[in-house]
Design a protein around this motif. Structure first.
Motif, mmCIF file in Angstrom:
data_model
loop_
_atom_site.group_PDB
_atom_site.id
_atom_site.type_symbol
_atom_site.label_atom_id
_atom_site.label_comp_id
_atom_site.label_asym_id
_atom_site.label_seq_id
_atom_site.Cartn_x
_atom_site.Cartn_y
_atom_site.Cartn_z
ATOM 1 N N TYR A 152 0.864 -1.181 0.000
ATOM 2 C CA TYR A 152 0.000 0.000 0.000
ATOM 3 C C TYR A 152 0.902 1.233 0.000
ATOM 4 O O TYR A 152 1.752 1.391 0.881
ATOM 5 C CB TYR A 152 -0.913 0.054 1.232
ATOM 6 C CG TYR A 152 -1.764 1.313 1.245
ATOM 7 C CD1 TYR A 152 -2.958 1.364 0.528
ATOM 8 C CD2 TYR A 152 -1.339 2.459 1.912
ATOM 9 C CE1 TYR A 152 -3.712 2.515 0.486
ATOM 10 C CE2 TYR A 152 -2.098 3.619 1.882
ATOM 11 C CZ TYR A 152 -3.278 3.648 1.171
ATOM 12 O OH TYR A 152 -4.025 4.805 1.120
ATOM 13 N N ARG A 155 -3.295 6.786 -2.499
ATOM 14 C CA ARG A 155 -4.558 6.835 -3.240
ATOM 15 C C ARG A 155 -4.523 7.760 -4.455
ATOM 16 O O ARG A 155 -5.553 7.940 -5.097
ATOM 17 C CB ARG A 155 -5.680 7.303 -2.311
ATOM 18 C CG ARG A 155 -5.915 6.434 -1.082
ATOM 19 C CD ARG A 155 -6.919 7.102 -0.169
ATOM 20 N NE ARG A 155 -7.026 6.473 1.129
ATOM 21 C CZ ARG A 155 -8.068 5.754 1.544
ATOM 22 N NH1 ARG A 155 -9.093 5.577 0.761
ATOM 23 N NH2 ARG A 155 -8.084 5.223 2.749
ATOM 24 N N THR A 163 -0.128 0.472 -5.290
ATOM 25 C CA THR A 163 -0.874 -0.254 -4.271
ATOM 26 C C THR A 163 -1.444 -1.537 -4.858
ATOM 27 O O THR A 163 -1.941 -1.548 -5.987
ATOM 28 C CB THR A 163 -1.996 0.648 -3.718
ATOM 29 O OG1 THR A 163 -1.396 1.702 -2.957
ATOM 30 C CG2 THR A 163 -2.964 -0.120 -2.848
ATOM 31 N N LYS A 165 -3.944 -3.690 -3.403
ATOM 32 C CA LYS A 165 -5.328 -4.039 -3.089
ATOM 33 C C LYS A 165 -6.297 -3.248 -3.962
ATOM 34 O O LYS A 165 -6.235 -2.023 -4.016
ATOM 35 C CB LYS A 165 -5.590 -3.775 -1.607
ATOM 36 C CG LYS A 165 -6.931 -4.287 -1.104
ATOM 37 C CD LYS A 165 -7.026 -4.095 0.417
ATOM 38 C CE LYS A 165 -8.329 -4.599 0.979
ATOM 39 N NZ LYS A 165 -8.382 -4.440 2.449
ATOM 40 N N TYR A 169 -9.476 0.677 -2.849
ATOM 41 C CA TYR A 169 -8.544 1.721 -3.249
ATOM 42 C C TYR A 169 -8.458 1.971 -4.749
ATOM 43 O O TYR A 169 -8.167 3.084 -5.173
ATOM 44 C CB TYR A 169 -7.153 1.413 -2.697
ATOM 45 C CG TYR A 169 -7.152 1.228 -1.209
ATOM 46 C CD1 TYR A 169 -7.539 2.271 -0.371
ATOM 47 C CD2 TYR A 169 -6.824 0.012 -0.630
ATOM 48 C CE1 TYR A 169 -7.584 2.108 0.999
ATOM 49 C CE2 TYR A 169 -6.860 -0.154 0.745
ATOM 50 C CZ TYR A 169 -7.242 0.893 1.549
ATOM 51 O OH TYR A 169 -7.287 0.719 2.903
ATOM 52 N N GLN A 224 4.984 -4.235 5.902
ATOM 53 C CA GLN A 224 3.829 -3.723 5.175
ATOM 54 C C GLN A 224 2.728 -3.310 6.144
ATOM 55 O O GLN A 224 2.482 -3.960 7.152
ATOM 56 C CB GLN A 224 3.325 -4.763 4.190
ATOM 57 C CG GLN A 224 4.286 -4.975 3.028
ATOM 58 C CD GLN A 224 3.747 -5.920 1.986
ATOM 59 O OE1 GLN A 224 3.094 -6.907 2.308
ATOM 60 N NE2 GLN A 224 4.023 -5.630 0.724
ATOM 61 N N GLU A 226 -1.037 -1.429 5.441
ATOM 62 C CA GLU A 226 -2.410 -1.762 5.050
ATOM 63 C C GLU A 226 -2.508 -3.182 4.491
ATOM 64 O O GLU A 226 -3.537 -3.837 4.618
ATOM 65 C CB GLU A 226 -2.911 -0.743 4.022
ATOM 66 C CG GLU A 226 -4.242 -1.055 3.376
ATOM 67 C CD GLU A 226 -5.400 -1.123 4.365
ATOM 68 O OE1 GLU A 226 -6.413 -1.765 4.032
ATOM 69 O OE2 GLU A 226 -5.283 -0.558 5.478
ATOM 70 N N GLY A 227 -1.431 -3.686 3.898
ATOM 71 C CA GLY A 227 -1.444 -5.030 3.324
ATOM 72 C C GLY A 227 -1.567 -6.138 4.339
ATOM 73 O O GLY A 227 -1.793 -7.294 3.969
ATOM 74 N N CYS A 404 -7.029 -4.353 8.766
ATOM 75 C CA CYS A 404 -6.264 -4.138 7.537
ATOM 76 C C CYS A 404 -6.085 -5.492 6.864
ATOM 77 O O CYS A 404 -6.690 -6.488 7.264
ATOM 78 C CB CYS A 404 -4.909 -3.477 7.831
ATOM 79 S SG CYS A 404 -3.752 -4.508 8.765
ATOM 80 N N THR A 406 -4.831 -7.464 2.880
ATOM 81 C CA THR A 406 -5.338 -7.687 1.534
ATOM 82 C C THR A 406 -6.692 -8.376 1.580
ATOM 83 O O THR A 406 -7.576 -8.097 0.767
ATOM 84 C CB THR A 406 -4.337 -8.542 0.736
ATOM 85 O OG1 THR A 406 -3.097 -7.822 0.617
ATOM 86 C CG2 THR A 406 -4.865 -8.863 -0.655
#
Length: 440
Positions: A152, A155, A163, A165, A169, A224, A226-227, A404, A406
């Motif tokens: 991640y 945006r 990113t 995912k 997003y 990592q 957000e992943g 959070c 994936t």
């Protein structure tokens, strides 16, 4: 600290005043801007958030790893007050000011490596990543950028491409920036392989599909975020960094979430003595004010033409004042050691709980960056539904936690590094009870 460091529940969560504000929000704020927990905050300090209904919530999220030094830390508040009274903006690209220089001096001293460094300041992590890519491409004359599974990086259009995912997003927002390529990430809980082996697989894919001479940069989060709070197996990061050195590729560390003492070191790269060519920082740098940076080798940074880097608000004097105060607090209070102490308290408790249930695949993390991955009992199939139920149960009991991953199946803990240990222990008890109730 002005807010009492205790969990206090005066109403249900969210309470009536928060629900009224939520109705106003629904009428004016874009639906695409979501909130994890719609309680409206009036005051915060240490490890507590106080809402409009008089509830005091235990903060195990730190605004997504931002308030490492705690909310409204005096070391941040006082210099910011002075700066606001002196001047609020000139634009560093028009008429500069000293505290921008001081932040860059601190970054040169604190980031990994003893080589000569330069920095450029920006507003957000995504902006820092975009500029790191610009610098890498200009410095090497190569087009391709390599990112990793589960990554991640932001945006914006370019950082969406980086990113991994899709939902929420990326889905429906393309087409994305070109010349972005993805390779495997070491994920010990799922691949169980030595770090060097996964690194070889990643490198082979780069060489076969791209050719090293086409790659400007390899961009990686050392742990990592957000992943899924994925900590690569030992040896993975050094092997990737060595391949980059051997092939004239820039190793870019995205330390936006891991930086500034969060993992028990000033930067996560420090754990394996990895020295990046460029490092991006944001989040914890300024105690809650918007600031980001790219710091890198002097020869790379100085190769950029005049006015090719910058932005109207980049390195705003108020944010720089906050950063200098936050860095002083981190140094004087040894918040890297505080993060390690948080991990020493939390990880054994959570790992003991994991032994009690086959719904937890893994408890992992460094310092005050901890992830708990949930699966369907007895399998490795991700279980985002149970994860969501556990988070909701914690929220109802006044403990702010985040999810959070994936697959949406990881609870992440990011408490302020100054949190009182009794408060942290209470928050962990609430979490443990929610896991026992919902992960059986």
């Amino acid at each position: 600290m002005t807010t009492t460091q205790a969990r206090v529940l005066r109403t249900e969560i969210p309470g009536p005043n928060s629900r009224e504000l939520q109705r106003r929000r629904d009428a004016t704020v874009a639906a695409g801007v979501a909130s994890v927990l719609p309680v409206y905050i009036t005051e915060a300090s240490g490890g507590v958030l106080q809402d409009v209904d008089g509830n005091s919530l235990i903060d195990l999220g730190s605004g997504i790893a931002v308030t490492n030094v705690g909310n409204a830390a005096p070391e941040v508040v006082e210099p910011v007050r002075r700066q606001v009274a002196e001047f609020t903006h000139t634009c560093f690209m028009v008429t500069p000011y000293e505290n921008y220089l001081q932040v860059c001096e601190e970054l040169a001293a604190l980031t990994p490596g003893d080589h000569e460094k330069r920095s450029a300041l920006f507003n957000s992590g995504a902006e820092a990543v975009e500029n790191a890519v610009k610098i890498a491409r200009r410095a090497t004359g190569r087009p391709a950028v390599v990112a990793f599974d589960h990554a991640y990086h932001g945006r914006t259009n370019l950082t969406m491409a980086l990113t991994a995912k899709s939902v929420p997003y990326k889905h429906g927002f393309g087409p994305f920036a070109p010349e972005i390529y993805r390779v495997p990430m070491s994920y010990p809980a799922r691949d169980g392989r030595p770090g060097e082996q996964v690194a070889r697989e990643a490198v082979e894919r780069i060489e076969k599909q791209l050719g090293a001479d086409q790659v400007a940069a390899v961009l990686i989060e050392p742990i990592q975020g957000e992943g899924g709070f994925i900590e690569p197996a030992p040896g993975f990061l050094p092997a990737i960094a060595q391949w980059c050195r051997d092939n004239g590729v820039l190793f870019v560390a995205d330390e936006i979430q891991t930086g500034f003492c969060r993992t028990g070191a000033w930067f996560a790269c420090d754990h394996e003595n990895v020295v990046p060519d460029l490092i991006t920082t944001a989040k914890g740098i300024a105690g809650g004010l918007p600031l980001a940076a790219v710091t890198g080798r002097a020869d790379l940074m100085d190769a950029m033409p005049p006015s090719s880097l910058g932005g109207t608000y980049g390195g705003n004097p108020i944010a720089c004042a906050g950063a200098l105060g936050a860095i002083r607090a981190m140094r004087e209070q040894d918040l890297a050691a505080a993060a390690r102490a948080i991990g020493d308290l939390a990880l054994p408790r959570l790992r003991a709980l994991a032994e009690d249930t086959d719904a937890i695949l893994d408890v992992r993390g460094r310092g005050a960056m901890i992830g708990i991955e949930f699966v369907k009992p007895g399998t490795t199939e991700p279980d985002p539904e149970t994860t969501a139920r556990i988070a909701k149960a914690c929220h109802a009991q006044g403990v702010v936690i985040l999810t959070c991953g994936t697959y949406g199946n990881v609870i992440r803990l990011l408490p302020p590094l100054v949190i009182d240990h009794a408060l942290l222990s209470e928050g962990l008890t609430v979490l443990e009870e929610a896991i026992r109730e919902h992960a059986r």
